[in-house]
Design a protein around this motif. Sequence first.
Motif, PDB file in Angstrom:
ATOM      1  N   GLY A 145      19.868 -13.243  41.021  1.00  0.00           N
ATOM      2  CA  GLY A 145      19.575 -11.893  40.560  1.00  0.00           C
ATOM      3  C   GLY A 145      18.896 -12.008  39.243  1.00  0.00           C
TER       4      GLY A 145
ATOM      5  N   LEU B  76      30.956  -4.674  38.978  1.00  0.00           N
ATOM      6  CA  LEU B  76      29.683  -4.041  38.481  1.00  0.00           C
ATOM      7  C   LEU B  76      29.402  -5.075  37.299  1.00  0.00           C
TER       8      LEU B  76
ATOM      9  N   MET C 147      13.507 -11.539  34.988  1.00  0.00           N
ATOM     10  CA  MET C 147      12.267 -11.495  33.928  1.00  0.00           C
ATOM     11  C   MET C 147      11.717 -13.017  33.934  1.00  0.00           C
TER      12      MET C 147
ATOM     13  N   PHE D 210      13.932  -1.563  48.096  1.00  0.00           N
ATOM     14  CA  PHE D 210      15.092  -1.191  48.123  1.00  0.00           C
ATOM     15  C   PHE D 210      15.986  -2.109  49.053  1.00  0.00           C
TER      16      PHE D 210
ATOM     17  N   THR E  72      15.435  -5.993  30.340  1.00  0.00           N
ATOM     18  CA  THR E  72      14.280  -5.581  30.545  1.00  0.00           C
ATOM     19  C   THR E  72      14.045  -4.988  31.923  1.00  0.00           C
ATOM     20  N   ALA E  73      14.596  -5.799  33.107  1.00  0.00           N
ATOM     21  CA  ALA E  73      14.290  -5.524  34.194  1.00  0.00           C
ATOM     22  C   ALA E  73      14.680  -4.165  34.904  1.00  0.00           C
TER      23      ALA E  73
ATOM     24  N   LEU F  55      17.531  -0.075  39.952  1.00  0.00           N
ATOM     25  CA  LEU F  55      17.041   0.724  41.363  1.00  0.00           C
ATOM     26  C   LEU F  55      17.798   1.861  41.267  1.00  0.00           C
ATOM     27  N   LEU F  56      19.331   1.849  41.128  1.00  0.00           N
ATOM     28  CA  LEU F  56      19.974   2.886  41.141  1.00  0.00           C
ATOM     29  C   LEU F  56      19.575   4.265  39.897  1.00  0.00           C
TER      30      LEU F  56
ATOM     31  N   ALA G 133      29.332  -8.221  37.562  1.00  0.00           N
ATOM     32  CA  ALA G 133      28.279  -8.999  37.895  1.00  0.00           C
ATOM     33  C   ALA G 133      27.250  -8.933  38.635  1.00  0.00           C
ATOM     34  N   VAL G 134      26.857  -7.506  38.961  1.00  0.00           N
ATOM     35  CA  VAL G 134      25.950  -7.005  39.725  1.00  0.00           C
ATOM     36  C   VAL G 134      24.638  -7.266  38.881  1.00  0.00           C
ATOM     37  N   PRO G 135      23.376  -8.095  39.484  1.00  0.00           N
ATOM     38  CA  PRO G 135      22.179  -8.137  38.826  1.00  0.00           C
ATOM     39  C   PRO G 135      21.686  -6.899  38.179  1.00  0.00           C
ATOM     40  N   SER G 136      21.175  -7.024  36.991  1.00  0.00           N
ATOM     41  CA  SER G 136      20.492  -5.952  36.331  1.00  0.00           C
ATOM     42  C   SER G 136      19.555  -5.093  36.912  1.00  0.00           C
ATOM     43  N   ILE G 137      18.908  -5.650  37.717  1.00  0.00           N
ATOM     44  CA  ILE G 137      17.601  -4.979  38.455  1.00  0.00           C
ATOM     45  C   ILE G 137      18.092  -4.204  39.297  1.00  0.00           C
ATOM     46  N   ILE G 138      19.403  -4.418  39.961  1.00  0.00           N
ATOM     47  CA  ILE G 138      20.139  -3.380  40.642  1.00  0.00           C
ATOM     48  C   ILE G 138      20.330  -2.167  40.192  1.00  0.00           C
ATOM     49  N   PHE G 139      20.733  -2.154  38.832  1.00  0.00           N
ATOM     50  CA  PHE G 139      20.972  -0.820  38.170  1.00  0.00           C
ATOM     51  C   PHE G 139      19.523  -0.124  37.874  1.00  0.00           C
TER      52      PHE G 139
ATOM     53  N   LEU H  91      16.442   4.423  39.167  1.00  0.00           N
ATOM     54  CA  LEU H  91      15.102   5.048  39.815  1.00  0.00           C
ATOM     55  C   LEU H  91      15.569   6.053  40.738  1.00  0.00           C
TER      56      LEU H  91
ATOM     57  N   LEU I 175      12.203  -1.634  33.518  1.00  0.00           N
ATOM     58  CA  LEU I 175      10.806  -1.506  34.271  1.00  0.00           C
ATOM     59  C   LEU I 175      10.803  -0.807  35.522  1.00  0.00           C
ATOM     60  N   MET I 176      12.078  -0.689  36.078  1.00  0.00           N
ATOM     61  CA  MET I 176      12.176  -0.087  37.516  1.00  0.00           C
ATOM     62  C   MET I 176      12.139   1.493  36.871  1.00  0.00           C
TER      63      MET I 176
ATOM     64  N   ASN J 283      30.320 -13.308  44.136  1.00  0.00           N
ATOM     65  CA  ASN J 283      31.352 -12.969  43.371  1.00  0.00           C
ATOM     66  C   ASN J 283      32.544 -12.990  43.733  1.00  0.00           C
TER      67      ASN J 283
ATOM     68  N   SER K  53      22.502   4.844  47.031  1.00  0.00           N
ATOM     69  CA  SER K  53      21.163   4.764  46.974  1.00  0.00           C
ATOM     70  C   SER K  53      20.250   3.749  47.682  1.00  0.00           C
TER      71      SER K  53
END
Lengths: 461, 414
Positions: A383, B241, A386, A432, B340-341, B251-252, B243-249, B254, B344-345, A446, A186
Motif C-alpha cells: 500500500g 481502518l 510515495m 478506483f 503525502t499520498a 480516494l475516499l 491498516a488501510v493504505p493511506s492512498i485509499i483515504f 476525492l 495528492l489525491m 490484515n 465510493s
Amino acid sequence: MSLTILLLLALGLGLAGWLAGRARAWSFRRSMGASSLAALPSYHAWYVALWIVVPMIVFIAAWSVIAPQLISQHVLASPAAAGLPEFGFKRESMLAEARAVATGAARAVFNADAAALVEPYREAIGRYQTIGIVVALTLGFIGGVWSFLRIKPDFTARTRVERTVMVILLLASLVAILTTLGIFVSLVFETIRFFGMVNPLDFLFGLHWGPDPMANPDNPDPSRYGAIPLFWGTIFIGAIIAMIVAIPLGLMSAIYLTQYANPRMRAWVKPALEILAGVPTVVYGYFAALTVAPFIRDLAVAAGMSNPSSESALAAGLVMGVMIIPFVSSMADDSIAAVPQAMRDGSLAMGATTSETIRRVLVPAALPGIVAGVMLAISRAIGETMIVVMAASTAANLSANPLEAMTTVTVQIVAMLTGEGSFDHPATLSAFALGFVLFLVTLGLNFIALRVVKRFREAYE
Amino acid sequence: MSERLPTRTEAFEARLKKRYAAERRFRLAGIGAIAFSIIVLAFLLGTMTINGIGGFQRAELTVPIDFTEAGIAGDPAVLSQPGGLQNLETGLPSVVQFFAERELGTEGAAELGNGAWREVGAAIVADPALLDRSVVFDLPASANLAAALNGDGSPEMETLAQQLQAEGQLGTGFDVGFLTRADATDPQQVGIWGALKGSILTMIVTLVLAFPIGVLAALYLEEYAPKNRWTDLIEVSINNLAAVPSIIFGLLGLAVFLWIFPSMRSAPLIGGMTLALMTMPVIVISGRNAIKAVPPSIRDGALAIGASPVQVVFHHVLPLALPGILTGTIIGMARALGETAPLLMIGMRAFVASAPDGFTSPATVLPVQIFLWSDEIDRGFVERTSAAIIVLLLFLLVMNGLAIYLRNKFEKKW
C-alpha cells in the motif's frame, strides 16, 4: 469565513444558555432549599446549552453542504447566466472564476465574460449567508427558550444530559463504520462505472497496461487495461524485494534486542529503530530517487550492464525494506516476548546454547506471531505510495529482473488521478478499480494476520 | 561397577567448538542487522543535513547603495501603508540596477536576482531613515550565478562567479526568506512558509475533528459498549481502518468530500478532513489502551459513593487516561503530518505561490512541497528540497519528543 462565524455564534449562544440555565437552577435552589433540586445546577446548565448548540451545529453542517448548491442554482437562474456556454470545461472555469472574485479569493476575472456573473454571485452568497445565520440563530433561540422553560426544581436534568452524552458517544464510534462504508461505496461505485467500459476479465488478467487518457472515452481499448504487470510490480517490489531486506534484518534485530542486548543498549537502539518508522515516506522516496537509484545504476554499469534503467524496482524495494524493518522487528519482539520463560529456561537447562534455544525453541514457538507480523508488513509495503512514486517508474513491465523499471498499483493510482484526464474517462476510473483491488488485498492480509495473532495468543493462556 | 565413558571426547570437543562458533556467528548477525539499520538511518539523515545546509543559504551579491546620491524621496506615511512597496516600483529598480552596475560591472549586475529591488524596498519601508545615508545590501543573485558559485554552471558564468568571489562581492549568506516565502519557479526565490502554514492549518482541522471523535469512540467502546454484533462490527472496522493504505483515504476524500464541496479543491479543510479519518483509528486504539490501564478500583470507588456511569467516566477515568490518550494523539498527528499520498489525491499538488489565508483557500503542505520540488530538475532545488526535509523532520522530532516527555511525566504504575 461565514462558517467560522456561525460556529463561534453557536458556541457563544451555548455559553449564554449555560449561564442562564445555571442561574435559573440556582434561583430555585435558593428559594426552595438545597435538597429540593432533582439535579445539580450545572446539569440544568448543560441541558440548556446542549439544546442550543446541537441543533445549531447540525444545521450548520447541513447548510454548509446545501448552500453552495443553492448559490450556484441561483446564479444559473439569473439573467447574466444566459450567455454561458452550454456545458463543459469553459462553463465550469467561468463559474469558478466569478465565484473566486465574489468571495474575495481573486482580485479580477481573467475571462471578461465571467465579469457579469460576479454580481449575481455576490448577491447570492450574501443572501444565503444571511438566511443561514438567521435560521441558525432562530433554531438556537427556540431550543434555548424551550429548554430554559422546561427547567423546574423536580426536572431530572442529569438523566437527560447523560442520555444525550451516550448518544454522542455512540455516534462518535459509528464514524469508523461510516468511514469504512464510505470507502467501500465510493470505490465500488466508481469501479462498477469502470467495469461498464472495460471488461473485468480484461482488467484482471490482461498482460498489457498503457491507458491513454487522451483517447476517446466512449470506446476504450480493453487491451490497454490489463493490470497484471501492475500486480506483478507491486508484489515484486513490496512483497519480494522489500521483504528480502526487512524480514531477516527485522527478525535478527528483534532477536538481538530481546535475547542478547543489555537494557542500556536496548534503551538506545529501540527508539533509534523507531525513528526509522517515523521518517515520512516522502523523505524515503527522495532518498531512494536521489541517492540509492543512481548508486544501483552505477553498480550495474560497473558490473557490465550496457544500459541499466535509472529507475529500478531494486532501489524502491530496498528503501521500502528499510522502512519496514522496525515494523517487522516490533511485531517479532512482541511475539518472542510472549513465549513463556519456562520454555526458554527448559532449553537452556538441557545444555543448548542461546542461539540454539532461539532457533529451535523461541522462533518456532513465536512463528504464528512472526508470520502475522510479516503479513501486516507486506500489506503495508504494497500500500506504500510515495517511495515507489518517486523511485520506481510509470512504465509497466512484466519482468523478473530487479534492475528494470517497474510500476505498481499505487503509482498508477497517483498517475491516473493527477493527470489531465476528465473524471468520466476510463483511464481515471481505472484508478478506483486499482484502489479497490488494493483495498481488498490489504484488508484480506490484515484480517488473516489478526486472526492468526488472536489464535496464537490464546495458546499460552 | 560399570566403566564410565569419558564425557569429553575429541568428537565432543569439536562439536562444542562448532556450536560455540555458530553461537558467535548468530550474535554477530544480530549486531550486524542492528548496525545496518542504524547506519542507513545515519546516512539518510547525514545526506539530508549536508545537502540541506546549502538550502538554507543563497548566493548574494554585495551592493552598496548611496541613497543621498540616488535622490529617492519616500514619504514614510505613504510607504507604511499596505502595498506601499508598489510606490517604489517606478524608481527603485533602476536605482538598484545603477549602483549594481557601478559596483559589479554590467555583466555582474545582469545577474542580480529579479526580486532584488523588493528587498531594498522592504528595508526602506522598515526604516525610512535609510534614505539619508549609504547602505550596503546583500542582494540575491540569479539562479545561474548561484549554480555557477556551486561549480555547476556554464563556463562563462563560472569565470564571472570566481571573479566576483575573488573581489569579495559574491558570497553565500543565510537566507531568512526561505522560512518566510512561499513556492516559486526559481530556486533562489522559493520559501517554505506557504507549505508550513498549509501544514499547520491542515493539522488544526485534523486535530479538531479526529481528537474528540476518537476519544469519545474510545470511551464508548471501552466503558459502555454492550458485547454484541454491532460493537464487534465497530471494533473490526476501527482495526481495519488503522491498516488501510493511506492512498485509499485519498480516494475516499476525492470521491466523497470533493463531491460534496466541489469548490474546495486543495483546501486545508478537505485535506484535514481526509487525514482526520486516517488519524481517528490511531487515536481510538491508543485511547482504549490508556483507558484500559485505569484500574477498576477507581471506577468502583466512584460508583460506590453514588456517581452515575457518565460521571465516573468524565470525572475520574478520562482525566486519568488523558496523558496516555494525548501521547497516542501526538503520534497519530505526527504520522498525518508526514503523509503525502492522500493529499495528492485531493489536489494539494497545485502550484500555490502564496501562503494560504484560511481553511478554504488553496494550499499545499510540507511533504507535498518536498514531493513537488523533488521533481524539479534545476540543481538548486535539490538543496532546497533537503532543507525542507530538515524542517519537516525537525517538526516531527519536536512532536515525538513531546509525546515521549508526556509519557515519561505522566506514566503511572497503579
